[in-house]
Design a protein around this motif. Structure first.
Motif, short mmCIF file in Angstrom:
data_model
loop_
_atom_site.label_atom_id
_atom_site.label_comp_id
_atom_site.label_asym_id
_atom_site.label_seq_id
_atom_site.Cartn_x
_atom_site.Cartn_y
_atom_site.Cartn_z
N ASP A 111 0.90 -8.34 -5.45
CA ASP A 111 1.95 -7.64 -5.63
C ASP A 111 2.07 -6.27 -4.75
OD1 ASP A 111 3.34 -9.96 -6.91
OD2 ASP A 111 2.44 -9.19 -8.91
N ILE A 112 1.15 -5.50 -5.10
CA ILE A 112 1.06 -4.25 -4.64
C ILE A 112 0.85 -4.30 -3.07
CG2 ILE A 112 -0.33 -2.27 -4.50
CD1 ILE A 112 -1.30 -2.68 -7.33
N ILE A 113 0.17 -5.38 -2.49
CA ILE A 113 0.21 -5.56 -1.05
C ILE A 113 1.44 -5.74 -0.70
CG2 ILE A 113 -0.80 -6.82 0.71
CD1 ILE A 113 -3.43 -6.96 -0.69
N ALA A 114 2.28 -6.66 -1.26
CA ALA A 114 3.90 -6.88 -0.93
C ALA A 114 4.64 -5.57 -0.94
CB ALA A 114 4.27 -8.03 -1.88
N SER A 115 4.34 -4.89 -1.58
CA SER A 115 5.06 -3.50 -1.85
C SER A 115 4.78 -2.90 -0.66
CB SER A 115 4.42 -2.70 -3.34
OG SER A 115 5.00 -3.36 -4.26
#
Length: 333
Positions: free
Chosen positions: A271-275
């Motif tokens: 999710d952080i990478i997607a952010s």
């Protein structure tokens, strides 16, 4: 273990990206380069649109606002992340955290609306070319942008006001590189069902309506282009639409994965990478995809570089021609 309530929090701790300490320097240089590319690339687009009268059209008017929104979206999160990586000071004041949430929602929402407005502009230009100047008049363009700003500000204010009423638990650690709304809701010790309901209803409407407008516009564009006998024109048009749809897919895909399909609202490394893709990479790619591949913008850039070089040459010639002046004249110059 039951956590104690804490009605007032003075600061939060941002854990940042899930990277190893020995890799901090490499990622700092990487994200600094990406941020500078985002700012300089989008500022160049805004400057070219302002200086070249041939770019004073509705499409480039919307593009200039999208460029400003992209600069602002990255500036809300990336400078703080870079400062934390460099100084190892991970704290952020409560007011600063809430402000980050507010402005991140505004500019994320503004990108959402502007992408839809730009898709509608392309729909009118391709499907109704004879009525383009009549439909996309200046008053409508200004109204569309002003309306986008208005709804996004109201949208951000609604979620921020609901957020500030919540008490937070004793653990003020945010497992993210910026203050994200859903992460803060997860940290609250009170009932956040109303906040989630507003996100999935009001936020869902503001998410799906522009996306539906984009898809509808490009479906109509696609059906119109299939009727075009020119293979060269058809390929060129589909290439342009493909670039736009690529950014739309990247933008909406990461956004949906983070805020609508994340299980139990628990942020993982994915999710952080997607952010990062949503808040850092996409704003950097927009100048390349929307503008620097565009023939009109390339011509405007060439003219701008030519004028800049001409000005530098004239300035050097002026000072060279006065090199034999006396000291007082040089001082005046």
């Amino acid at each position: 273990m039951r956590r104690e309530n804490q009605s007032s929090v003075s600061e939060f701790l941002l854990l940042g990206l899930p990277i190893r300490p020995e890799q901090q320097g490499v990622f700092f240089a990487l994200f600094l380069g990406m941020y500078l590319t985002t700012v300089l690339g989008n500022l160049l687009i805004i400057l070219l649109i302002r200086l070249d009268s041939r770019l004073h059209t509705p499409m480039y008017f919307f593009l200039s606002h999208l460029a400003f929104s992209d600069i602002s979206l990255s500036s809300v999160t990336v400078p703080k992340m870079l400062m934390n990586m460099q100084t190892q000071q991970q704290s952020i004041p409560y007011v600063g955290c809430i402000s980050q949430v507010y402005f991140f929602i505004i500019f994320g929402c503004l990108d959402n609306f502007l992408l839809a407005v730009m898709a509608y502009d392309r729909y009118v230009a391709i499907c109704q070319p004879l009525h383009y100047s009549t439909v996309m008049r200046q008053e409508l363009c200004i109204s569309l942008v002003a309306g986008s700003w208005f709804f996004c500000c109201i949208h951000a204010l609604l979620h921020t006001l609901l957020l500030v009423q919540l008490p937070f638990c004793d653990d003020n650690t945010i497992p993210h590189f910026f203050c994200d709304l859903t992460v803060l809701l997860k940290m609250s010790c009170s009932d956040v069902s109303l906040n989630k309901l507003v996100i999935f209803t009001e936020g869902g409407i503001l998410f799906t309506l522009p996306l539906s407008s984009i898809l509808g516009s490009y479906i109509r564009i696609g059906t119109t282009l299939l009727k075009v006998p020119s293979t060269k024109g058809l390929f060129k048009a589909f290439s342009t639409c493909g670039s736009h749809l690529f950014v739309v897919s990247l933008y909406y895909g990461t956004l949906a994965g983070i805020y609508f399909f994340s299980s139990s609202w628990n942020f993982s490394d994915k999710d952080i990478i997607a952010s990062v893709m949503y808040a850092v990479v996409t704003p950097m790619l927009n100048p390349l995809i929307y503008s620097l591949r565009n023939k009109d913008v390339k011509q405007a850039l060439q003219i701008f570089v030519y004028r800049a070089n001409f000005y530098v040459t004239i300035t050097k010639s002026y000072y060279c021609s006065h090199s034999q002046c006396n000291m007082s004249t040089k001082t005046i110059i």
